[in-house]
Motif scaffolding. Sequence first.
Motif, short mmCIF file in Angstrom:
data_model
loop_
_atom_site.label_atom_id
_atom_site.label_comp_id
_atom_site.label_asym_id
_atom_site.label_seq_id
_atom_site.Cartn_x
_atom_site.Cartn_y
_atom_site.Cartn_z
N LEU A 37 0.81 -1.30 0.43
CA LEU A 37 -0.09 -0.06 -0.23
C LEU A 37 0.61 1.28 -0.40
O LEU A 37 1.06 1.78 -1.05
CB LEU A 37 -1.24 0.30 0.82
N TRP A 38 1.83 1.35 0.58
CA TRP A 38 2.78 1.99 1.31
C TRP A 38 3.41 2.72 -1.00
O TRP A 38 3.72 4.11 -1.10
CB TRP A 38 3.59 2.38 1.83
N PHE A 39 4.22 1.64 -1.13
CA PHE A 39 4.92 2.02 -2.48
C PHE A 39 3.84 2.05 -3.61
O PHE A 39 4.08 3.17 -4.17
CB PHE A 39 5.63 0.31 -2.66
N GLY A 40 2.51 1.70 -3.21
CA GLY A 40 2.03 2.45 -4.30
C GLY A 40 1.51 3.41 -4.39
O GLY A 40 1.51 3.81 -5.13
N VAL A 41 0.75 4.14 -2.88
CA VAL A 41 0.44 5.01 -2.76
C VAL A 41 1.31 6.31 -2.73
O VAL A 41 1.00 7.19 -3.48
CB VAL A 41 0.29 4.88 -1.36
N LEU A 42 2.85 6.03 -2.98
CA LEU A 42 3.52 6.78 -3.24
C LEU A 42 3.73 7.08 -4.64
O LEU A 42 4.45 7.48 -5.69
CB LEU A 42 4.82 6.57 -2.33
#
Length: 153
Positions: A37-42
Amino acid sequence: MSSPETTRRESTGERITRFAGDAGIPLLRIGLGVVYLWFGVLKLFPGASPAQALVERTVSALTFGIVHGDLARVSAAITEIGIALVLLSFRAPRSCAVLLVGHVVLVSTPLVLFPGEMWSAPLQASFEAQYILKNLVTVAAAVVIASSHRGVR
């Protein structure tokens, strides 16, 4: 009178082992879900992901230039966010594992597509290559997740 086996108290080691057995898979799914989620949102925000340029070049190469730039970045973001949501839903362990392995295969392609940037010598991986190679742990996690709910899709 009770036998020693039935009245024996559970040792600390046994409690830890039981906790690990009960909590291991959920913690694995939560941890991977948060990372995806973190990497995708970035990737939704131009310039926010340190992997942006590599992602854009890789997607462009894999689609023979059809998908490139912002579309490549946003496609990667949506894919990673989707995987995160499947992980965090605690449903479909086998489908989740297939998504994880498929994603790892795709994100590993720069190791082959751009060898001059990924390797300075045999076994001497660049920082980007090391970032990609750590995904071998994701494959192991996918196997554990897939095996966690036998008989459940």
